[in-house]
Motif scaffolding. Sequence first.
Motif, short mmCIF file in Angstrom:
data_model
loop_
_atom_site.label_atom_id
_atom_site.label_comp_id
_atom_site.label_asym_id
_atom_site.label_seq_id
_atom_site.Cartn_x
_atom_site.Cartn_y
_atom_site.Cartn_z
N HIS A 157 0.83 -1.20 0.00
CA HIS A 157 0.00 0.00 0.00
C HIS A 157 0.87 1.26 0.00
CE1 HIS A 157 -3.55 2.46 0.77
NE2 HIS A 157 -2.79 3.13 1.62
N GLU A 158 1.91 1.27 0.82
CA GLU A 158 2.81 2.43 0.86
C GLU A 158 3.53 2.62 -0.48
OE1 GLU A 158 4.03 2.50 5.59
OE2 GLU A 158 5.21 1.29 4.19
N LEU A 159 3.95 1.53 -1.07
CA LEU A 159 4.60 1.61 -2.38
C LEU A 159 3.62 2.13 -3.43
CD1 LEU A 159 7.01 1.19 -4.21
CD2 LEU A 159 6.44 -1.25 -4.32
N ALA A 160 2.38 1.68 -3.36
CA ALA A 160 1.36 2.17 -4.29
C ALA A 160 1.15 3.66 -4.11
CB ALA A 160 0.06 1.41 -4.08
N ALA A 161 1.15 4.15 -2.88
CA ALA A 161 0.96 5.57 -2.63
C ALA A 161 2.09 6.39 -3.24
CB ALA A 161 0.85 5.84 -1.13
N VAL A 162 3.33 5.91 -3.09
CA VAL A 162 4.48 6.60 -3.69
C VAL A 162 4.32 6.64 -5.22
CG1 VAL A 162 6.97 6.42 -4.12
CG2 VAL A 162 6.07 6.05 -1.81
N ALA A 163 4.01 5.50 -5.79
CA ALA A 163 3.87 5.41 -7.25
C ALA A 163 2.75 6.31 -7.76
CB ALA A 163 3.61 3.96 -7.66
N ASP A 213 12.00 5.00 -11.38
CA ASP A 213 11.61 6.23 -10.68
C ASP A 213 10.87 5.91 -9.38
OD1 ASP A 213 12.58 7.83 -12.80
OD2 ASP A 213 10.66 7.72 -13.86
N ILE A 214 9.97 4.95 -9.46
CA ILE A 214 9.19 4.56 -8.28
C ILE A 214 10.12 3.96 -7.22
CG2 ILE A 214 7.37 3.05 -7.42
CD1 ILE A 214 6.19 3.19 -10.34
N ALA A 215 11.01 3.09 -7.64
CA ALA A 215 11.92 2.44 -6.69
C ALA A 215 12.79 3.47 -5.97
CB ALA A 215 12.78 1.41 -7.42
N VAL A 216 13.33 4.43 -6.71
CA VAL A 216 14.17 5.46 -6.09
C VAL A 216 13.35 6.28 -5.09
CG1 VAL A 216 15.41 7.62 -6.55
CG2 VAL A 216 15.85 5.61 -7.96
N ALA A 217 12.16 6.71 -5.50
CA ALA A 217 11.31 7.52 -4.61
C ALA A 217 10.89 6.74 -3.37
CB ALA A 217 10.09 8.01 -5.37
N ALA A 218 10.72 5.42 -3.51
CA ALA A 218 10.29 4.59 -2.39
C ALA A 218 11.45 4.10 -1.53
CB ALA A 218 9.51 3.39 -2.92
N GLY A 219 12.67 4.29 -2.01
CA GLY A 219 13.83 3.84 -1.25
C GLY A 219 14.03 2.34 -1.29
N ILE A 220 13.67 1.73 -2.42
CA ILE A 220 13.81 0.28 -2.58
C ILE A 220 14.54 0.00 -3.88
CG2 ILE A 220 11.73 -0.25 -1.24
CD1 ILE A 220 10.29 -0.70 -3.95
N SER A 221 14.89 -1.25 -4.09
CA SER A 221 15.51 -1.63 -5.36
C SER A 221 14.43 -1.98 -6.38
CB SER A 221 16.42 -2.85 -5.16
OG SER A 221 15.63 -4.00 -4.89
N ARG A 222 14.83 -1.99 -7.63
CA ARG A 222 13.91 -2.40 -8.70
C ARG A 222 13.42 -3.83 -8.45
NH1 ARG A 222 13.02 -1.17 -14.15
NH2 ARG A 222 12.66 -3.01 -15.45
N ARG A 223 14.32 -4.69 -8.01
CA ARG A 223 13.96 -6.08 -7.72
C ARG A 223 12.89 -6.15 -6.62
NH1 ARG A 223 18.54 -10.43 -6.74
NH2 ARG A 223 18.40 -10.47 -9.00
#
Length: 195
Positions: free
Chosen positions: A16-22, A38-48
């Motif tokens: 849900h938090e990742l969806a909100a960032v995206a 872009d989403i991964a960087v903004a969320a502080g996670i890796s693409r994987r």
Amino acid sequence: MASGDRGGRPAVTSAHELAAVAQRLFVAHGFDRTSVDDIAVAAGISRRTFFRYFPTKADVCFADSPAELARLREGLSAADPRESYRPAVVRAVTAALRFPPGEREWALQRAQLVLGVPVLQAHATQVYAQWRAAAAEFARGRQPGDDVFPVVVGHAVLAATLAAHEYWITHPAGDLEDALAQMLDLLLPPEPPPT
């Protein structure tokens, strides 16, 4: 957009938090112009890690759809069989789509994206079919042997939820639950007399 600088923000910890960032990125920059990177960087996670949460970029806007569908089914199955079907449907639909007060922005952005981005509209057809089926199944139980009533109820529930979200997008100061109740009242057919 992908700068690599997270500004010390902690990584997201839920779908849900990742969806909100995206969704914030999609609204700000456009769905097509926002990449998974872009989403991964903004969320502080890796693409994987992104792909551990979601199979595609489009899936982020439907992160809560399984839980909403489960709440719809629970609400319909809990209805008193002696009660008219209409208030039971209104109660179940509004409860299924209710969001916590702090999630208003998320819910409004999701509505804007799903109703406005063709890729997401196509993706939504599966969710819509499940909602129609749940409402039709409930109506079938209320009117056994009537082949028309369940189909109409299923489509009315879907039309009302889409209409309510469309109205809410253009009147964001209003309340989604009020819009849902109003649209359902306008679109649900009267209960047929017993045969």
